[in-house]
Design a protein around this motif. Structure first.
Motif, short mmCIF file in Angstrom:
data_model
loop_
_atom_site.label_atom_id
_atom_site.label_comp_id
_atom_site.label_asym_id
_atom_site.label_seq_id
_atom_site.Cartn_x
_atom_site.Cartn_y
_atom_site.Cartn_z
N TRP A 127 32.36 125.79 83.96
CA TRP A 127 33.13 125.76 82.75
C TRP A 127 34.65 125.96 82.79
O TRP A 127 35.37 125.72 82.32
CB TRP A 127 32.61 126.52 81.64
N THR A 128 34.82 126.91 83.65
CA THR A 128 36.26 127.44 83.86
C THR A 128 36.43 127.12 85.31
O THR A 128 36.37 128.04 86.06
CB THR A 128 36.26 128.89 83.65
N SER A 130 39.57 127.13 86.86
CA SER A 130 40.89 127.74 87.29
C SER A 130 40.56 128.39 88.60
O SER A 130 39.97 129.67 88.53
CB SER A 130 41.81 128.61 86.29
N GLU A 177 40.89 128.82 78.74
CA GLU A 177 40.46 128.46 79.95
C GLU A 177 39.34 127.46 80.09
O GLU A 177 38.97 127.05 81.09
CB GLU A 177 39.96 129.64 80.75
N TRP A 179 38.20 123.91 79.78
CA TRP A 179 38.93 122.72 79.63
C TRP A 179 38.31 121.63 78.85
O TRP A 179 38.97 120.88 78.34
CB TRP A 179 39.07 122.41 81.05
N GLN A 180 36.98 121.81 78.44
CA GLN A 180 36.41 120.82 77.51
C GLN A 180 36.48 121.48 76.00
O GLN A 180 36.33 122.49 75.88
CB GLN A 180 35.12 120.49 77.81
N GLU A 181 37.01 120.62 74.87
CA GLU A 181 37.12 121.16 73.42
C GLU A 181 35.76 121.60 73.24
O GLU A 181 35.57 122.71 72.22
CB GLU A 181 37.64 119.95 72.56
N ARG A 184 35.18 125.18 73.87
CA ARG A 184 35.81 126.03 73.21
C ARG A 184 35.09 126.19 71.81
O ARG A 184 34.97 127.27 71.36
CB ARG A 184 37.23 125.37 73.05
N THR A 219 54.05 121.05 82.87
CA THR A 219 52.58 121.37 82.45
C THR A 219 52.50 122.19 81.15
O THR A 219 51.40 122.35 80.62
CB THR A 219 52.01 122.36 83.58
N SER A 222 51.06 120.45 78.25
CA SER A 222 49.69 120.27 78.02
C SER A 222 49.13 121.21 77.38
O SER A 222 47.86 121.18 77.12
CB SER A 222 48.89 120.16 79.70
#
Length: 272
Positions: A127-128, A130, A177, A179-181, A184, A219, A222
């Motif tokens: 999910w995260t 990074s 962090e 990336w999918q709404e 969140r 960036t 974004s």
């Protein structure tokens, strides 16, 4: 745990070492090109290469400045700003949702006397995504044995606390962090579940701003806007009570879970 003055900055640089190494190598190459051009009389290369050199130095400097502002005690430290916005007493028991960074929660614990922070690690590499989070987590020692800190594992869909069991939840640069709404929103709704009526969610995120554009380059465009987070919170059922823009670097929001009567009244008002 290294508690030195620049410990947060050092940890951030080590966690983001590929970015800083590439910038450093770019500076070295630019200096070599400038030197060779000067010796061989290729004067047309010097202005362009000098401009590239200055840009690379600029992005190294702004990256270090951002780290110092976010993670060292004499920066803006958004987690401390959230603590103040929530007007939390030194005896408060609250939840800090984390991604395994530890440093902010440990810093907040020093502001407590008999209070307690329930630190919930919701990191999941699916999910995260990074990579800097993986490297940051790898640098962390075992959590300190401090009665003011309680460490728990969770995930964005299941925070390990009962329904309506806590007055305050802090999300400091965590929700963004994911990336999918949908992820969140799941996290915001799960936080809503465990909050008591009139409880507060304290949220800080990087948003689209001139400061973040100058630090991150293209960036920065974004990043979500501040209005985006207001709408997501309202969609999850919260009422935004206050907000604070920390020089464009971090955007802090204090939102509240309404009582059933307040929620019903709000629903009636919107329908009307």
């Amino acid at each position: 745990m290294n508690n030195g003055r620049f410990s947060g900055t050092r940890t951030y640089i080590f966690a983001n070492w590929p970015r800083f190494v590439l910038l450093y190598l770019g500076i070295v190459v630019a200096l070599i090109v400038i030197g060779v051009s000067a010796m061989r009389g290729w004067l047309s290369f010097i202005p362009m290469t000098t401009a590239v050199l200055l840009i690379l130095i600029y992005f190294i400097a702004t990256g270090i400045w951002e780290a110092r502002q976010r993670y060292d005690f004499d920066g803006i430290t958004p987690h401390h700003v959230l603590f103040d916005m929530g007007q939390l007493p030194a005896t408060e028991r609250f939840a800090y949702v984390d991604l395994g960074l530890q440093t902010p929660a440990i810093g907040l614990s020093r502001r407590l006397t008999t209070g307690r922070i329930i630190v919930i690690d919701i990191y999941n590499p699916q999910w995260t995504v990074s990579p800097w989070l993986v490297r940051w987590r790898a640098q962390q020692p075992p959590p300190p044995n401090d009665p003011r800190l309680s460490w728990r594992e969770g995930n964005l869909g299941l925070l390990p606390l009962p329904d309506e069991s806590i007055n305050t939840i802090m999300l400091c640069h965590v929700a963004g962090e994911f990336w999918q709404e949908g992820d969140r929103m799941t996290l915001l709704q799960e936080a809503f579940r465990i909050l008591k009526p009139r409880g507060q969610l304290l949220l800080a995120e990087s948003v689209r701003s001139q400061t973040n554009w100058l630090i991150r380059g293209v960036t920065g465009f974004s990043l979500p806007t501040a209005d985006y987070w207001h709408k997501r919170l309202e969609q999850a059922g919260y009422r935004v009570r206050s907000h604070k823009n920390l020089g464009g670097l971090s955007y802090c929001i204090r939102a509240q879970k309404p009582t059933p009567a307040e929620a019903q009244q709000l629903s009636f008002t919107l329908e009307f």
